[in-house]
Design a protein around this motif. Structure first.
Motif, PDB file in Angstrom:
ATOM      1  N   GLY A 169       0.825  -1.189   0.000  1.00  0.00           N
ATOM      2  CA  GLY A 169       0.000   0.000   0.000  1.00  0.00           C
ATOM      3  C   GLY A 169       0.866   1.247   0.000  1.00  0.00           C
ATOM      4  O   GLY A 169       2.080   1.184   0.254  1.00  0.00           O
ATOM      5  N   ASP A 170       0.257   2.382  -0.244  1.00  0.00           N
ATOM      6  CA  ASP A 170       1.036   3.622  -0.316  1.00  0.00           C
ATOM      7  C   ASP A 170       1.578   4.038   1.047  1.00  0.00           C
ATOM      8  O   ASP A 170       2.564   4.780   1.130  1.00  0.00           O
ATOM      9  N   GLY A 171       0.960   3.546   2.135  1.00  0.00           N
ATOM     10  CA  GLY A 171       1.487   3.846   3.457  1.00  0.00           C
ATOM     11  C   GLY A 171       2.637   2.927   3.828  1.00  0.00           C
ATOM     12  O   GLY A 171       3.736   3.372   4.164  1.00  0.00           O
ATOM     13  N   GLY A 172       2.415   1.631   3.745  1.00  0.00           N
ATOM     14  CA  GLY A 172       3.401   0.653   4.179  1.00  0.00           C
ATOM     15  C   GLY A 172       4.679   0.649   3.366  1.00  0.00           C
ATOM     16  O   GLY A 172       5.766   0.426   3.910  1.00  0.00           O
ATOM     17  N   ILE A 173       4.574   0.902   2.061  1.00  0.00           N
ATOM     18  CA  ILE A 173       5.778   0.829   1.240  1.00  0.00           C
ATOM     19  C   ILE A 173       6.790   1.904   1.613  1.00  0.00           C
ATOM     20  O   ILE A 173       7.998   1.748   1.392  1.00  0.00           O
ATOM     21  N   MET A 174       6.322   2.990   2.226  1.00  0.00           N
ATOM     22  CA  MET A 174       7.242   4.055   2.600  1.00  0.00           C
ATOM     23  C   MET A 174       8.222   3.612   3.694  1.00  0.00           C
ATOM     24  O   MET A 174       9.275   4.217   3.868  1.00  0.00           O
ATOM     25  N   PHE A 175       7.886   2.564   4.427  1.00  0.00           N
ATOM     26  CA  PHE A 175       8.781   2.079   5.473  1.00  0.00           C
ATOM     27  C   PHE A 175      10.063   1.491   4.878  1.00  0.00           C
ATOM     28  O   PHE A 175      11.118   1.541   5.514  1.00  0.00           O
ATOM     29  N   THR A 176       9.971   0.889   3.708  1.00  0.00           N
ATOM     30  CA  THR A 176      11.135   0.210   3.122  1.00  0.00           C
ATOM     31  C   THR A 176      11.277   0.503   1.629  1.00  0.00           C
ATOM     32  O   THR A 176      11.827  -0.304   0.879  1.00  0.00           O
ATOM     33  N   LEU A 177      10.789   1.658   1.201  1.00  0.00           N
ATOM     34  CA  LEU A 177      10.842   2.004  -0.219  1.00  0.00           C
ATOM     35  C   LEU A 177      12.274   2.011  -0.758  1.00  0.00           C
ATOM     36  O   LEU A 177      12.509   1.748  -1.932  1.00  0.00           O
ATOM     37  N   SER A 178      13.230   2.300   0.110  1.00  0.00           N
ATOM     38  CA  SER A 178      14.624   2.356  -0.335  1.00  0.00           C
ATOM     39  C   SER A 178      15.112   1.025  -0.897  1.00  0.00           C
ATOM     40  O   SER A 178      16.096   0.987  -1.650  1.00  0.00           O
ATOM     41  N   GLU A 179      14.429  -0.076  -0.572  1.00  0.00           N
ATOM     42  CA  GLU A 179      14.869  -1.372  -1.092  1.00  0.00           C
ATOM     43  C   GLU A 179      14.631  -1.515  -2.590  1.00  0.00           C
ATOM     44  O   GLU A 179      15.109  -2.474  -3.205  1.00  0.00           O
ATOM     45  N   LEU A 180      13.908  -0.564  -3.189  1.00  0.00           N
ATOM     46  CA  LEU A 180      13.819  -0.562  -4.654  1.00  0.00           C
ATOM     47  C   LEU A 180      15.213  -0.470  -5.276  1.00  0.00           C
ATOM     48  O   LEU A 180      15.467  -1.056  -6.328  1.00  0.00           O
ATOM     49  N   ALA A 181      16.102   0.263  -4.623  1.00  0.00           N
ATOM     50  CA  ALA A 181      17.469   0.383  -5.131  1.00  0.00           C
ATOM     51  C   ALA A 181      18.147  -0.976  -5.168  1.00  0.00           C
ATOM     52  O   ALA A 181      18.855  -1.321  -6.129  1.00  0.00           O
TER      53      ALA A 181
END
Length: 558
Positions: free
Chosen positions: A455-467
């Motif tokens: 979700g748009d809320g939860g992904i912000m916790f670990t969005l950096s793992e996209l890198a």
């Protein structure tokens, strides 16, 4: 050989570890000696994956373990590295997931002295012990093989979970001579047998089950290693069966006796109250599987037979008539053979007409019809979403955060095999799990596509793992359900009569962020656009699919 070098050798050669998740730090540099691919050209190398946060490392190890059945392994620095990973360890502990966390700790002569050393904690071991099956400080380098053997014995022969081993930084380079009588450091992996059920109690369980008129079976995540035996048993009993979230796919896709993970819903609760014998195997009968409405309304009315590898678990949550300590898989295999022999009949898999269905299949079908999940207004927006994803990626592993799409998939989705569906809505219930855990599943099962539900809320916790996903070229399909904030908490606030506060959060431009990480991204509003996005994706790289929840619901309503 040094302690650090022996550690790598034991993990690689004795325990077959092929992947390690970690972020190098000044305290763990020596852990990486011997880990480089060309350190020993004759030996198989261990793949090192560098997340962008230690919490991500733990979630990746968790997803790797759930998809493969093998422990996920992490290398973590002293202090902040360990406090960062404890959330991921908490999720793994709650769901009994094998995870080995190897960390550094300050020098032996400084432990507990409060001198303000780099990364120092009063007691790192004490802090971590609350989210680990055990935490051990290695003070004698020669004891390393024994401590590792203890960890893997727990993973294989007991209720698994995270294990933490910390090594003081002054011991990494300590030389370890070969054991007495040996010229090398070669070690054989101990063979761990499975815990068999008590024969007398098993016979009593078989008698109860064979005499049951209204049996009900509850299968949890502890059963995932024995799908064939699970099917054989429920078919021999002709018993409607709840398969929890972590057991999804255990009976195969759309099995006629599978009630799914719907134990908290009224029709299944009524069945539990009316059943004369309930058999629960490898399930803690916990709130996040049996009481997601949080009213303590799941009640077992008849006799309860519980089988679990953890004797303490047999006394929790529901009172058991008969409690058997045993490995869930071995108990399933033994019970299936005994029950089938006693009943002298097998399940008619060829019956397709309503009149040809067994009694258990008819009850299951009637119960699912009473639930009417696909037409429930709470679930209807997600039916075309899941249908489209399943048609495009029928063999996929689905990994989820705690978010709207996951809550719906828990009830609606059917999987063809176990270890292909898991998420963070169970047990500990953390946020930020979905993306990194899906990456771990991709590394563990590169032969299968992987879908991350976030979700748009939860992904912000670990969005950096996209890198990390881009760097490692992990072809995860990330389905981001964008509903402008924390929808689940908004609903709870509204129901409680509490003014909304802190839940209508501002979201970033996910398309722009993904592009900044070098990740392909597309924004879609309809099932047809979703199907096109998946069919046209680069199957060798991650893809972020952003779905505007409001626009999606308008498109399917037309």
């Amino acid at each position: 050989m040094t302690c650090a070098e022996l550690l790598i050798r034991l993990l690689r050669d004795t325990y077959g570890v092929d992947t390690v998740f970690g972020i190098p730090g000044v305290h763990t540099v020596e852990l990486y000696r011997g880990l480089e691919p060309d350190a020993d050209p004759a030996a198989r190398s261990i793949r090192h994956v560098t997340p962008r946060h230690e919490q991500g490392a733990g979630f990746m190890a968790d997803g790797y373990a759930r998809s493969t059945g093998k422990p996920g392994v992490c290398f973590i620095i002293t202090g902040p590295g360990m406090t960062n990973i404890t959330t991921a360890m908490g999720q793994a502990l709650a769901d009994s997931i094998p995870m080995l966390v190897i960390s550094s700790v300050n020098r032996t002569d400084t432990l507990g002295r409060g001198q303000g050393r780099l990364h120092e904690l009063p007691s790192q071991q004490q802090l971590v012990s609350g989210v680990a099956r055990f935490s051990h400080t290695l003070l004698d380098p020669a004891a390393l093989p024994e401590v590792l053997a203890r960890a893997f014995a727990l993973f294989e022969g007991a209720r698994p979970g995270p294990v933490h081993i910390e090594i003081p930084i002054d011991l990494f380079n300590a030389e370890i001579p070969p054991p007495a009588g040996r010229t090398t450091h070669d070690f054989t992996r101990p063979r761990i047998g499975r815990l068999a059920p008590d024969p007398a109690l098993l016979a009593e369980a078989v008698s109860l089950l064979q005499g049951a008129e209204r049996p009900l079976v509850l299968l949890g995540g502890g059963c995932v290693a024995a799908p064939d035996a699970a099917r054989q048993l429920v078919e021999a009993l002709d018993a409607p069966t709840v398969t929890t979230i972590n057991a999804k796919g255990l009976l195969g896709g759309a099995h006629p006796l599978d009630l799914g993970a719907n134990a908290a819903l009224p029709a299944v609760r009524e069945m539990a109250r009316d059943a004369d014998v309930v058999l629960a195997i490898g399930t803690e009968l916990g709130e996040t599987d049996y009481d997601v409405v949080f009213d303590d309304g799941f009640v077992i009315g008849g006799q309860l037979i519980r089988i679990d590898i953890d004797p303490e678990q047999l006394a929790r949550n529901q009172h058991a008539t008969l409690a058997i300590v045993a490995d869930a898989g071995l108990a399933l295999e033994t019970l299936a053979a005994r029950v089938a022999d006693g009943l002298g009949e097998t399940y008619d898999k060829t019956a397709d007409a309503e009149a040809g269905k067994t009694r258990g299949a008819q009850i299951t079908a009637a119960t699912l019809e009473a639930l009417a999940l696909p037409t429930d207004p709470a679930f209807t927006p997600y039916v075309p979403l899941f249908d489209t994803l399943q048609q495009a990626l029928p063999e996929a592993i689905w990994v989820g955060d705690s978010c709207a799409t996951v809550y719906a998939a828990n009830h609606l989705l059917s999987q063809p095999a176990p270890r292909r569906y898991f998420n963070a809505s169970t047990g500990y219930g953390t946020l930020g799990y979905g993306l990194p855990a899906a990456m771990g599943a991709t590394l563990g099962r590169p032969d299968l596509p992987v879908i991350a539900l976030v979700g748009d809320g939860g992904i912000m916790f670990t969005l950096s793992e996209l890198a990390c996903a881009v760097e490692e070229q992990l072809p995860v399909v990330i389905v981001l359900w964008h509903n402008q904030g924390y929808e689940e908490i908004r609903r709870f606030m509204d129901n409680a009569g509490v003014t909304r506060l802190g839940v209508d959060i501002k979201a970033p431009d996910f398309q722009l962020l993904a592009q900044g990480f070098g990740c392909a991204a597309v924004a879609i509003d309809s099932p047809s656009e979703l199907a096109t996005a998946i069919s046209e994706r680069d199957a060798s790289a991650p893809l972020l699919v952003e779905i505007d929840a409001a626009a999606w619901q308008r498109s399917i309503a037309q």
